[in-house]
Design a protein around this motif. Sequence first.
Motif, PDB file in Angstrom:
ATOM      1  N   SER A  60     -13.405  -5.043  32.061  1.00 35.46           N
ATOM      2  CA  SER A  60     -14.541  -5.133  31.152  1.00 35.46           C
ATOM      3  C   SER A  60     -15.088  -6.549  31.070  1.00 35.46           C
ATOM      4  N   VAL A  61     -16.300  -6.748  31.582  1.00 36.11           N
ATOM      5  CA  VAL A  61     -16.975  -8.029  31.417  1.00 36.11           C
ATOM      6  C   VAL A  61     -17.342  -8.212  29.946  1.00 36.11           C
ATOM      7  N   THR A  79     -10.938 -20.738  31.395  1.00 34.12           N
ATOM      8  CA  THR A  79     -11.322 -20.324  32.748  1.00 34.12           C
ATOM      9  C   THR A  79     -11.255 -18.807  32.874  1.00 34.12           C
ATOM     10  N   TYR A  80     -12.348 -18.214  33.378  1.00 33.91           N
ATOM     11  CA  TYR A  80     -12.446 -16.768  33.561  1.00 33.91           C
ATOM     12  C   TYR A  80     -12.578 -16.448  35.041  1.00 33.91           C
ATOM     13  N   PHE A  81     -11.669 -15.604  35.534  1.00 29.82           N
ATOM     14  CA  PHE A  81     -11.680 -15.187  36.931  1.00 29.82           C
ATOM     15  C   PHE A  81     -12.179 -13.744  37.022  1.00 29.82           C
ATOM     16  N   PHE A  82     -13.235 -13.536  37.826  1.00 31.11           N
ATOM     17  CA  PHE A  82     -13.846 -12.219  37.976  1.00 31.11           C
ATOM     18  C   PHE A  82     -13.602 -11.659  39.370  1.00 31.11           C
ATOM     19  N   GLN A  83     -13.371 -10.351  39.431  1.00 30.60           N
ATOM     20  CA  GLN A  83     -13.143  -9.690  40.717  1.00 30.60           C
ATOM     21  C   GLN A  83     -14.462  -9.381  41.416  1.00 30.60           C
ATOM     22  N   TRP A  84     -14.407  -9.460  42.711  1.00 23.40           N
ATOM     23  CA  TRP A  84     -15.545  -9.104  43.561  1.00 23.40           C
ATOM     24  C   TRP A  84     -15.436  -7.663  44.030  1.00 23.40           C
ATOM     25  N   THR A  85     -14.224  -7.237  44.337  1.00 27.81           N
ATOM     26  CA  THR A  85     -13.989  -5.878  44.848  1.00 27.81           C
ATOM     27  C   THR A  85     -13.314  -5.058  43.766  1.00 27.81           C
ATOM     28  N   ASN A  86     -14.062  -4.695  42.746  1.00 28.79           N
ATOM     29  CA  ASN A  86     -13.513  -4.005  41.595  1.00 28.79           C
ATOM     30  C   ASN A  86     -14.297  -2.729  41.342  1.00 28.79           C
ATOM     31  N   ASN A  87     -13.602  -1.605  41.228  1.00 32.67           N
ATOM     32  CA  ASN A  87     -14.277  -0.338  40.969  1.00 32.67           C
ATOM     33  C   ASN A  87     -14.685  -0.164  39.514  1.00 32.67           C
TER      34      ASN A  87
END
Length: 264
Positions: A60-61, A79-87
């Motif tokens: 959840s963004v 620091t926030y790390f976000f996925q690129w390949t996330n369903n």
Amino acid sequence: MSCSGSLAAVKTDMEIADMFSYKEYKEIIQIIKESGRMANFKQARGKDQFIIMRHDVEFSVDRAFALSKLELSMDFTSTYFFQWTNNSYNILSKRNMDMIHYMHERGHEIGLHFALNGLTDMDLIRKKIMQEINVLSEMLGFEIMEFSIHRPSADVLREDIKLPGIINAYQDEYFTFAEKVTPDTKLAVKYISDAQHRWNYGKPDRETLLGNDKVQILTHPYSWTKQGYDNLENFRTLIAERNEELLDTIDNECKHFATVRDLL
């Protein structure tokens, strides 16, 4: 089950719920601020003492955005790390990009949360990390210079991956790898995680945070809410939020959806 056993179970649920409330989170932030050791990964480099707060965004963004605003209200950045390949979410949707830009512009660090997706070849992992960092930098419009690895294997942690000009949240300056870790294991960097909606390797209370010179805390924003839910209720509310987001998305795209939305 005995009456005393039932009461013990209720007490445990209440304690778990309180642990993941905004009230508890504010208490952790306050301890970090009072310690004078607050640092992001760049600031921590070369320091004898630091406490890094890091977030891996899984589902959840929106919950990450809400947590980031809570931090900003306390004059705190992380620091926030976000996925690129996330369903579960599309990091490049306009709505999500607007939230990420808001966070970045107000001082939060944004990084890549890299999913191995079955990869074991270390050279290929390094290549894929750089590919995803470059694409994400181009799409977001600012440089991504940091990454964390989603569910890292022991082999990946042992590898201590270092890339020129890029920070790995698990490299040895910020994380100490050990084969078997308990809350009492003495490590150069104390690592605490809320994975599986529970505190692992210790709890970020005053004694733990001030009793270790170097600390990295990992949280997953989907676990944190204003109310503070137990594991079951947290997933229930998360799914309800995501369902509502899907309904709104369909409603905005399909005029004919309004005629049936209330029937669903």
